[in-house]
Write an enzyme that holds these catalytic residues in place. Structure first.
Site, PDB file in Angstrom:
ATOM      1  N   ILE A   1       7.009  -3.365   8.205  1.00 54.05           N
ATOM      2  CA  ILE A   1       7.439  -1.903   8.266  1.00 54.05           C
ATOM      3  C   ILE A   1       6.776  -1.049   8.548  1.00 54.05           C
ATOM      4  O   ILE A   1       6.162   0.508   8.417  1.00 54.05           O
ATOM      5  CB  ILE A   1       8.691  -1.648   7.274  1.00 54.05           C
ATOM      6  CG1 ILE A   1       9.776  -0.279   7.319  1.00 54.05           C
ATOM      7  CG2 ILE A   1       8.160  -1.416   5.868  1.00 54.05           C
ATOM      8  CD1 ILE A   1      10.935  -0.747   7.133  1.00 54.05           C
TER       9      ILE A   1
ATOM     10  N   ASN B   1      -1.512 -10.798  -1.172  1.00 52.44           N
ATOM     11  CA  ASN B   1      -2.133  -9.822  -2.417  1.00 52.44           C
ATOM     12  C   ASN B   1      -1.269 -11.168  -4.106  1.00 52.44           C
ATOM     13  O   ASN B   1      -0.141 -11.333  -3.029  1.00 52.44           O
ATOM     14  CB  ASN B   1      -1.419  -8.527  -2.364  1.00 52.44           C
ATOM     15  CG  ASN B   1      -2.505  -8.054  -1.522  1.00 52.44           C
ATOM     16  OD1 ASN B   1      -3.335  -8.262  -0.772  1.00 52.44           O
ATOM     17  ND2 ASN B   1      -1.355  -7.058  -0.412  1.00 52.44           N
TER      18      ASN B   1
ATOM     19  N   GLY C   1      -2.599  -6.261  -5.754  1.00 51.54           N
ATOM     20  CA  GLY C   1      -1.530  -5.245  -4.486  1.00 51.54           C
ATOM     21  C   GLY C   1      -0.471  -5.614  -4.301  1.00 51.54           C
ATOM     22  O   GLY C   1       0.658  -5.070  -3.475  1.00 51.54           O
ATOM     23  N   GLN C   2       0.497  -6.707  -4.957  1.00 52.11           N
ATOM     24  CA  GLN C   2       1.427  -7.705  -4.541  1.00 52.11           C
ATOM     25  C   GLN C   2       2.705  -6.444  -4.951  1.00 52.11           C
ATOM     26  O   GLN C   2       2.957  -6.106  -6.181  1.00 52.11           O
ATOM     27  CB  GLN C   2       1.762  -8.704  -4.869  1.00 52.11           C
ATOM     28  CG  GLN C   2       3.122  -9.032  -4.682  1.00 52.11           C
ATOM     29  CD  GLN C   2       3.298 -10.986  -5.314  1.00 52.11           C
ATOM     30  OE1 GLN C   2       2.674 -11.494  -6.236  1.00 52.11           O
ATOM     31  NE2 GLN C   2       4.056 -11.264  -4.989  1.00 52.11           N
TER      32      GLN C   2
ATOM     33  N   HIS D   1       4.194 -13.324   0.611  1.00 50.76           N
ATOM     34  CA  HIS D   1       4.647 -13.413   2.469  1.00 50.76           C
ATOM     35  C   HIS D   1       2.715 -13.749   2.250  1.00 50.76           C
ATOM     36  O   HIS D   1       1.607 -12.760   1.170  1.00 50.76           O
ATOM     37  CB  HIS D   1       5.271 -12.901   1.928  1.00 50.76           C
ATOM     38  CG  HIS D   1       4.360 -11.249   1.645  1.00 50.76           C
ATOM     39  ND1 HIS D   1       4.737 -11.315  -0.224  1.00 50.76           N
ATOM     40  CD2 HIS D   1       3.743  -9.760   1.697  1.00 50.76           C
ATOM     41  CE1 HIS D   1       4.824 -10.750  -0.192  1.00 50.76           C
ATOM     42  NE2 HIS D   1       3.579  -9.217   0.219  1.00 50.76           N
TER      43      HIS D   1
HETATM   44  P1  AMP Z   1       2.427  -6.722  -1.088  1.00 50.69           P
HETATM   45  O1  AMP Z   1       2.512  -5.489  -0.816  1.00 50.69           O
HETATM   46  O2  AMP Z   1       1.298  -7.625  -0.152  1.00 50.69           O
HETATM   47  O3  AMP Z   1       3.210  -6.902  -1.665  1.00 50.69           O
HETATM   48  O4  AMP Z   1       3.415  -6.481   1.065  1.00 50.69           O
HETATM   49  C1  AMP Z   1       4.474  -6.237   1.076  1.00 50.69           C
HETATM   50  C2  AMP Z   1       4.801  -5.249   2.135  1.00 50.69           C
HETATM   51  O5  AMP Z   1       6.249  -5.538   2.627  1.00 50.69           O
HETATM   52  C3  AMP Z   1       4.261  -3.963   2.833  1.00 50.69           C
HETATM   53  O6  AMP Z   1       3.447  -4.236   3.089  1.00 50.69           O
HETATM   54  C4  AMP Z   1       4.932  -3.546   3.262  1.00 50.69           C
HETATM   55  O7  AMP Z   1       4.999  -2.801   4.207  1.00 50.69           O
HETATM   56  C5  AMP Z   1       6.563  -4.778   3.315  1.00 50.69           C
HETATM   57  N1  AMP Z   1       7.975  -4.172   3.620  1.00 50.69           N
HETATM   58  C6  AMP Z   1       8.155  -3.585   2.090  1.00 50.69           C
HETATM   59  N2  AMP Z   1       9.244  -3.491   2.844  1.00 50.69           N
HETATM   60  C7  AMP Z   1       9.717  -3.954   3.942  1.00 50.69           C
HETATM   61  C8  AMP Z   1      10.960  -4.350   5.395  1.00 50.69           C
HETATM   62  N3  AMP Z   1      12.390  -4.036   5.066  1.00 50.69           N
HETATM   63  N4  AMP Z   1      10.701  -4.818   6.868  1.00 50.69           N
HETATM   64  C9  AMP Z   1       9.115  -5.458   6.746  1.00 50.69           C
HETATM   65  N5  AMP Z   1       8.718  -5.152   5.861  1.00 50.69           N
HETATM   66  C10 AMP Z   1       8.619  -4.729   4.421  1.00 50.69           C
END
Ligand code: AMP
Ligand code: ZN
Length: 112
Positions: free
Chosen positions: A30, A85, A91-92, A98
């Site tokens: 997103i 992450n 940075g998680q 994921h």
């Molecule tokens: P992390 O910071 O490695 O845990 O990654 C989480 C990721 O999820 C971030 O890059 C966010 O931009 C992404 N994210 C959060 N909410 C959504 C959503 N509803 N749809 C798609 N991506 C999302």
């Protein structure tokens, strides 16, 4: 369980799907950090890289082969980066395993 990515997998929260099979779901991030930025997640809830164990590790290999297949389909010929992450300093921000796939620009190293 109150998990954002479990809700996305279940279709309770909308997402822009890249790929899906019985084990994994892939969707565009997103808040993209590169011209191409999608996430690949196991459908099984795993808390993050630190939640991988001998019982659930097979899906990680499957995720990497799905990423290689998607990279071919999306013509990421110049390269891409796969990032998982882990924890606060890693940075998680979402507690469901994921793998970020980033491409379409020169990526710096080491990451900030
Ligand atoms: P992390 O910071 O490695 O845990 O990654 C989480 C990721 O999820 C971030 O890059 C966010 O931009 C992404 N994210 C959060 N909410 C959504 C959503 N509803 N749809 C798609 N991506 C999302
Ligand atoms: Zn989950």
């Amino acid at each position: 369980m109150d998990c954002l990515f479990c809700k996305i997998i279940a279709g309770e929260i909308p997402s822009k799907k890249v790929y899906e099979d019985e084990q994994v779901y892939a969707f565009y991030d997103i808040d993209p950090q590169a011209p191409v930025h999608f996430l690949v997640v196991p459908k099984e809830h795993i808390s993050g890289p630190s939640g991988i164990n001998e019982q659930n590790e097979a899906v990680v290999g499957h995720i990497y082969s799905v990423i290689a297949m998607l990279a071919r389909e999306l013509h990421l010929d110049k390269g891409y980066r796969v990032v998982a992450n882990c924890g606060e300093e890693g940075g998680q921000t979402v507690g469901h395993l994921h793998f970020h796939v980033l491409a379409g620009r020169m990526l710096s190293w080491p990451p900030g």
